[in-house]
Design an enzyme around this catalytic site. Structure first.
Site, mmCIF file in Angstrom:
data_model
loop_
_atom_site.group_PDB
_atom_site.id
_atom_site.type_symbol
_atom_site.label_atom_id
_atom_site.label_comp_id
_atom_site.label_asym_id
_atom_site.label_seq_id
_atom_site.Cartn_x
_atom_site.Cartn_y
_atom_site.Cartn_z
ATOM 1 N N TRP A 1 0.814 -1.220 0.000
ATOM 2 C CA TRP A 1 0.000 0.000 0.000
ATOM 3 C C TRP A 1 0.847 1.269 0.000
ATOM 4 O O TRP A 1 0.325 2.362 -0.198
ATOM 5 C CB TRP A 1 -0.876 0.011 1.272
ATOM 6 C CG TRP A 1 -0.039 -0.334 2.468
ATOM 7 C CD1 TRP A 1 0.116 -1.586 3.012
ATOM 8 C CD2 TRP A 1 0.847 0.525 3.199
ATOM 9 N NE1 TRP A 1 1.048 -1.552 4.044
ATOM 10 C CE2 TRP A 1 1.499 -0.259 4.175
ATOM 11 C CE3 TRP A 1 1.155 1.886 3.127
ATOM 12 C CZ2 TRP A 1 2.431 0.267 5.071
ATOM 13 C CZ3 TRP A 1 2.088 2.410 4.009
ATOM 14 C CH2 TRP A 1 2.707 1.605 4.968
ATOM 15 N N ASN A 2 2.156 1.168 0.263
ATOM 16 C CA ASN A 2 2.882 2.416 0.585
ATOM 17 C C ASN A 2 3.076 3.344 -0.625
ATOM 18 O O ASN A 2 3.014 4.560 -0.485
ATOM 19 C CB ASN A 2 4.199 2.123 1.310
ATOM 20 C CG ASN A 2 5.177 1.352 0.492
ATOM 21 O OD1 ASN A 2 4.804 0.670 -0.457
ATOM 22 N ND2 ASN A 2 6.444 1.448 0.845
ATOM 23 N N CYS B 1 10.457 1.768 1.670
ATOM 24 C CA CYS B 1 11.482 0.738 1.870
ATOM 25 C C CYS B 1 12.870 1.355 1.792
ATOM 26 O O CYS B 1 13.790 0.912 2.456
ATOM 27 C CB CYS B 1 11.314 -0.362 0.827
ATOM 28 S SG CYS B 1 11.225 0.273 -0.842
ATOM 29 N N GLY C 1 6.874 -6.225 -0.411
ATOM 30 C CA GLY C 1 6.242 -6.193 0.900
ATOM 31 C C GLY C 1 7.186 -6.682 1.967
ATOM 32 O O GLY C 1 8.407 -6.535 1.849
ATOM 33 N N GLU D 1 10.849 -7.879 -3.565
ATOM 34 C CA GLU D 1 11.327 -6.547 -3.140
ATOM 35 C C GLU D 1 10.829 -6.360 -1.720
ATOM 36 O O GLU D 1 9.650 -6.081 -1.503
ATOM 37 C CB GLU D 1 10.713 -5.459 -4.037
ATOM 38 C CG GLU D 1 11.138 -5.521 -5.486
ATOM 39 C CD GLU D 1 12.560 -5.044 -5.703
ATOM 40 O OE1 GLU D 1 13.239 -4.663 -4.734
ATOM 41 O OE2 GLU D 1 13.000 -5.069 -6.861
ATOM 42 N N LEU D 2 11.722 -6.538 -0.742
ATOM 43 C CA LEU D 2 11.259 -6.564 0.651
ATOM 44 C C LEU D 2 11.722 -5.330 1.428
ATOM 45 O O LEU D 2 11.993 -4.299 0.825
ATOM 46 C CB LEU D 2 11.714 -7.873 1.294
ATOM 47 C CG LEU D 2 11.346 -9.123 0.469
ATOM 48 C CD1 LEU D 2 11.856 -10.391 1.130
ATOM 49 C CD2 LEU D 2 9.845 -9.218 0.216
ATOM 50 N N ALA E 1 -2.628 -4.589 -1.871
ATOM 51 C CA ALA E 1 -2.831 -4.609 -0.419
ATOM 52 C C ALA E 1 -4.306 -4.313 -0.112
ATOM 53 O O ALA E 1 -4.947 -3.503 -0.795
ATOM 54 C CB ALA E 1 -1.927 -3.568 0.234
ATOM 55 N N SER E 2 -4.802 -4.935 0.940
ATOM 56 C CA SER E 2 -6.235 -4.866 1.257
ATOM 57 C C SER E 2 -6.728 -3.451 1.580
ATOM 58 O O SER E 2 -7.920 -3.186 1.463
ATOM 59 C CB SER E 2 -6.543 -5.730 2.468
ATOM 60 O OG SER E 2 -6.081 -7.013 2.250
ATOM 61 N N GLU F 1 13.423 -3.201 10.848
ATOM 62 C CA GLU F 1 13.038 -2.067 10.001
ATOM 63 C C GLU F 1 12.014 -1.228 10.778
ATOM 64 O O GLU F 1 11.047 -1.780 11.302
ATOM 65 C CB GLU F 1 12.406 -2.587 8.705
ATOM 66 C CG GLU F 1 11.924 -1.462 7.793
ATOM 67 C CD GLU F 1 11.237 -1.986 6.525
ATOM 68 O OE1 GLU F 1 10.607 -3.050 6.575
ATOM 69 O OE2 GLU F 1 11.334 -1.306 5.499
ATOM 70 N N LYS G 1 -2.586 -8.552 -7.174
ATOM 71 C CA LYS G 1 -3.235 -8.689 -5.867
ATOM 72 C C LYS G 1 -2.675 -7.538 -5.035
ATOM 73 O O LYS G 1 -1.517 -7.540 -4.613
ATOM 74 C CB LYS G 1 -2.895 -10.041 -5.219
ATOM 75 C CG LYS G 1 -3.561 -10.242 -3.847
ATOM 76 C CD LYS G 1 -2.685 -9.703 -2.718
ATOM 77 C CE LYS G 1 -3.314 -9.840 -1.351
ATOM 78 N NZ LYS G 1 -4.134 -8.687 -0.975
HETATM 79 P P1 NAP Z 1 2.914 -6.858 3.620
HETATM 80 O O1 NAP Z 1 2.082 -6.946 4.819
HETATM 81 O O2 NAP Z 1 3.910 -7.901 3.370
HETATM 82 O O3 NAP Z 1 1.913 -6.738 2.384
HETATM 83 C C1 NAP Z 1 2.357 -6.645 1.045
HETATM 84 C C2 NAP Z 1 1.421 -7.430 0.172
HETATM 85 O O4 NAP Z 1 1.569 -8.814 0.485
HETATM 86 C C3 NAP Z 1 -0.051 -7.102 0.397
HETATM 87 O O5 NAP Z 1 -0.720 -7.202 -0.822
HETATM 88 C C4 NAP Z 1 -0.489 -8.199 1.349
HETATM 89 O O6 NAP Z 1 -1.873 -8.467 1.295
HETATM 90 C C5 NAP Z 1 0.302 -9.369 0.816
HETATM 91 N N1 NAP Z 1 0.547 -10.430 1.777
HETATM 92 C C6 NAP Z 1 0.739 -10.326 3.108
HETATM 93 N N2 NAP Z 1 0.983 -11.541 3.646
HETATM 94 C C7 NAP Z 1 0.951 -12.424 2.623
HETATM 95 C C8 NAP Z 1 1.123 -13.841 2.535
HETATM 96 N N3 NAP Z 1 1.404 -14.572 3.597
HETATM 97 N N4 NAP Z 1 1.000 -14.420 1.325
HETATM 98 C C9 NAP Z 1 0.733 -13.695 0.230
HETATM 99 N N5 NAP Z 1 0.552 -12.350 0.252
HETATM 100 C C10 NAP Z 1 0.663 -11.722 1.431
HETATM 101 O O7 NAP Z 1 3.742 -5.512 3.589
HETATM 102 P P2 NAP Z 1 3.198 -4.032 3.788
HETATM 103 O O8 NAP Z 1 3.049 -3.794 5.231
HETATM 104 O O9 NAP Z 1 2.038 -3.786 2.903
HETATM 105 O O10 NAP Z 1 4.407 -3.204 3.167
HETATM 106 C C11 NAP Z 1 5.467 -2.809 3.924
HETATM 107 C C12 NAP Z 1 6.711 -3.614 3.652
HETATM 108 O O11 NAP Z 1 6.993 -3.593 2.263
HETATM 109 C C13 NAP Z 1 7.913 -2.993 4.313
HETATM 110 O O12 NAP Z 1 8.732 -3.992 4.848
HETATM 111 C C14 NAP Z 1 8.621 -2.297 3.153
HETATM 112 O O13 NAP Z 1 9.970 -2.065 3.381
HETATM 113 C C15 NAP Z 1 8.349 -3.232 2.048
HETATM 114 N N6 NAP Z 1 8.498 -2.550 0.745
HETATM 115 C C16 NAP Z 1 9.547 -2.914 -0.053
HETATM 116 C C17 NAP Z 1 9.757 -2.265 -1.260
HETATM 117 C C18 NAP Z 1 10.893 -2.646 -2.144
HETATM 118 O O14 NAP Z 1 10.873 -2.260 -3.315
HETATM 119 N N7 NAP Z 1 11.899 -3.375 -1.695
HETATM 120 C C19 NAP Z 1 8.891 -1.255 -1.673
HETATM 121 C C20 NAP Z 1 7.843 -0.908 -0.833
HETATM 122 C C21 NAP Z 1 7.660 -1.581 0.373
HETATM 123 P P3 NAP Z 1 -2.877 -7.909 2.428
HETATM 124 O O15 NAP Z 1 -2.815 -6.439 2.386
HETATM 125 O O16 NAP Z 1 -4.175 -8.461 2.010
HETATM 126 O O17 NAP Z 1 -2.363 -8.475 3.730
#
Ligand code: NAP
Length: 454
Positions: free
Chosen positions: A130-131, A262, A206, A228-229, A156-157, A358, A154
């Site tokens: 979502w960010n 991130c 994510g 990309e985490l 973010a919710s 983080e 898919k």
């Molecule tokens: P997140 O909770 O991991 O969610 C990201 C996506 O993954 C959402 O669509 C989420 O769906 C889905 N998801 C969550 N758990 C899952 C699972 N077990 N299986 C399959 N899909 C799943 O992360 P966030 O809180 O939205 O984003 C923040 C993180 O993203 C931070 O750590 C940030 O650093 C990282 N990020 C990295 C980059 C990069 O380019 N490296 C860029 C931006 C953000 P739901 O919303 O439905 O849970």
């Protein structure tokens, strides 16, 4: 189960949207596969025309789309404008360059003629955060669709309206039905999508947990992934800098997107000689940040994207302070709703969350370094390896230090930022694979060798 679109700044429920059933998902995957069968053979000229049209629509609808981003996830409006503009730029970048990036690569062999042809794979699943609810999706979709793949999103919710708005941009631009599809599904439904034989690969942006889950399911089915985490980027400040100027960049680099980026600078590693002066200048700049309504052009920070995220960050800070970290700026207050105020932490113990985890929000962690070697040691003492920056009046020295920092990118005297032309991605727990530039488009193509006799 439906999706709620809710404004994190004032908790207003903006809309409730229906979810796709498992049967809907199967039929959308089939549609995506069917679309791919003809899309893969569409000329670059035609694909570029459509991608330019998507860019133009983003520009034309910039105001409405920016407002939607701000209302759904709380970033300040000036940053939403920049995000939509950047999406248009990545569409144009791949519209202009995809053909060149994907042209056949002639190989020199002792016999016959050999070349590598780059072929589309098929439907690719993108699980997105979502960010940067537009940018993350466009930086996957622009190269992917130009390569001839079809995209299944898919999102973010908490950003369901953004997810549908993006699908609509591609539709309005004239992309054939099924070339880009938003799946309105929960995380728990992702595994089934990965398992489907028509889905050829997956990318996730994510958290580590979500990345590991997607990668292991894809691994079971022998499908490629790009991850990309998270990141905990170092911002390394040498003693020879213009303190005030660099402190202003440091605040910007920490506070961008409400600290929820991130590649936001998260760990400020400062030469002991200027540590106190730099911290003072940082706090002065942080104090000038206008905190208020995200829809106001004056605001620099409004709130975090959800109340849960604000509470998670609060708990990380509480644990760090309990472990011995000191608060150099800000008040440690249990968040009300999604608001968590900016903070600076210092004297951070190695075993506290502020050292290892983080911090995805407006908290800056300060570290005092004895010398260059100590700076590199602290920078590399992290499970993450996404980005980082080095600040010095000696560019050569900056490059030397950049080479020693373990991460996917290190910038010298410039803030970490993604750009269509610069490869982006991490190492260690920040993930693997690259997005953007030529490297990004290569991730999801079959690099097929063709060799003729004689
Ligand atoms: P997140 O909770 O991991 O969610 C990201 C996506 O993954 C959402 O669509 C989420 O769906 C889905 N998801 C969550 N758990 C899952 C699972 N077990 N299986 C399959 N899909 C799943 O992360 P966030 O809180 O939205 O984003 C923040 C993180 O993203 C931070 O750590 C940030 O650093 C990282 N990020 C990295 C980059 C990069 O380019 N490296 C860029 C931006 C953000 P739901 O919303 O439905 O849970």
């Amino acid at each position: 189960m439906s999706f709620h679109s809710q404004n994190p700044y004032n908790s207003e429920v903006l809309k409730t949207l229906p979810a796709h059933s498992d049967a809907d998902v199967i039929s959308l995957i089939e549609q995506s596969h069917k679309a791919w069968l003809s899309w893969k053979d569409v000329s670059f000229e035609e694909k570029s025309k459509l991608m330019f049209a998507a860019a133009d629509l983003l520009d034309q609808q910039k105001k409405e789309l920016s407002l939607l981003i701000t209302r759904e996830m709380g970033k300040v409006i000036s940053e939403s404008w920049a995000e939509v503009a950047k999406c248009a730029s990545v569409c144009r970048y791949y519209a202009q360059n995809a053909e060149k990036f994907l042209q056949n690569e002639m190989l020199s062999t002792e016999q016959g003629t050999a070349f590598v042809q780059h072929e589309a794979l098929g439907p690719v699943l993108a699980v997105m955060p979502w960010n940067f609810p537009f940018w993350q999706v466009f930086r996957f979709a622009a190269p992917g669709l130009m390569a001839g793949n079809t995209g299944l999103l898919k999102h973010a919710s908490n950003v369901p309206q953004c997810a549908l708005a993006i699908e609509n941009i591609f539709k309005e631009a004239g992309f054939p039905k099924g070339v880009f599809t938003t799946l309105m599904i929960r995380a728990s439904q992702v595994q089934k999508v990965i398992q489907h034989p028509y889905v050829m690969a997956a990318t996730l942006t994510g958290s580590e947990g979500a990345g590991a889950s997607v990668a292991s399911e894809a691994g079971k089915h022998l499908k490629k992934t790009v991850l990309e985490l998270g990141g905990s980027d170092p911002f390394i400040v040498m003693a020879d800098v213009d303190i005030d100027k660099v402190a202003a960049f440091a605040v910007k680099s920490r506070m961008i997107n409400g600290g929820q980026s991130c590649i936001a600078a998260k760990r400020f590693i400062v030469d002991a000689e200027i540590y106190q002066d730099f911290k003072k200048a940082f706090i002065q700049h942080l104090d000038k940040l206008v905190i208020g309504d995200p829809e106001s052009e004056e605001s620099g920070y409004a709130c975090m994207a959800t109340a849960d995220l604000a509470f998670e960050l609060y708990e990380q800070v509480v644990k760090s302070v309990d472990a011995g970290a000191n608060i150099a700026y800000g008040l440690l207050k249990k968040p009300e709703g999604s608001f968590f105020g900016p903070m600076v932490l210092e004297d951070i113990p190695v075993h506290s969350p502020a050292y290892k985890e983080e911090f995805f929000g407006p908290v800056a962690c300060f570290f005092k370094a004895r010398d260059e070697e100590d700076m590199v040691r602290i920078a590399n003492d992290s499970d993450f390896g996404l980005g980082g920056s080095v600040w010095t009046s000696n560019t050569e020295k900056g490059i030397e230090i950049a080479k020693k920092v373990s991460s996917g990118a290190v910038y010298v005297n410039r803030m970490m930022a993604s750009d269509p032309a610069i490869p982006f991605g991490g190492i260690k727990k920040s993930g693997y694979g690259r997005e953007l530039a030529r490297h990004g488009i290569m991730e999801f193509v079959n690099q097929k060798s063709i060799w003729t006799a004689g």
